[in-house]
Design an enzyme around this catalytic site. Sequence first.
Site, PDB file in Angstrom:
ATOM      1  CB  THR A 175      -1.156  -0.132   1.280  1.00  0.00           C
ATOM      2  OG1 THR A 175      -0.327   0.100   2.446  1.00  0.00           O
ATOM      3  CG2 THR A 175      -2.020  -1.200   1.518  1.00  0.00           C
ATOM      4  CD  GLU A 176      -1.631   5.639  -2.933  1.00  0.00           C
ATOM      5  OE1 GLU A 176      -1.806   6.534  -3.389  1.00  0.00           O
ATOM      6  OE2 GLU A 176      -1.887   5.112  -3.484  1.00  0.00           O
ATOM      7  CG  ASN A 177      -1.495   3.766   3.516  1.00  0.00           C
ATOM      8  OD1 ASN A 177      -1.221   2.640   2.735  1.00  0.00           O
ATOM      9  ND2 ASN A 177      -2.323   3.548   4.814  1.00  0.00           N
TER      10      ASN A 177
END
Length: 207
Positions: free
Chosen positions: A42-44
Amino acid sequence: MDELAEVIARDIPEGSFLNLGIGQPTKIADHLPAELGVILHTENGMLGMGPAADGDQIDPDLTNAGKVPVTELPGASYFHHADSFAMMRGGHLDVCVLGAYQVAANGDLANWHTGKPDAIPAVGGAMDLAIGAKDVLVMMTLFGKDGTPKLVRSCSYPLTGVGCVSRVYTDHGIFEVGGESVVVRATWGISVADLEERLGMPLATVA
């Protein structure tokens, strides 16, 4: 869209590092067979994300990029947002699945802005994924609420990426793009002839 998410999950190559875009694509996480060994990014800032969290599993500090509560799998790791984007931009992801406003026959992707003056742009990490992932898939409805095709000859909305999409999964069928013609891999509830008429373009079929 759960049935479509299951179809896409079965098509993800074994052992892939996979990123799922915000919205419909996040449903794919709930259908990935454990035996495939797919690792979700996930990009977070998380690697090793599991399915969506429910009930007592919910941890408000543990979410995907769409702020949906998720679970973690054994071996999961966390890192800075900048490191996450470095993974995306550096070509370390095998596959990403994104939503879209439009996909063109040549594989162009438009999914961050409709171009309307009052529209709110939503870039997120889509541009980084479009250029960084080794394979870009799209999950979307084939037609907008007004019946306008979203699989088009050429995009009229601002582009996210050029020639980056290889396959489009929709509620009416699966299409391969980026080649000499759009190839229909499967259809549901509609004939290829009807699709050609509604999309306004010729379609090829698998021999």
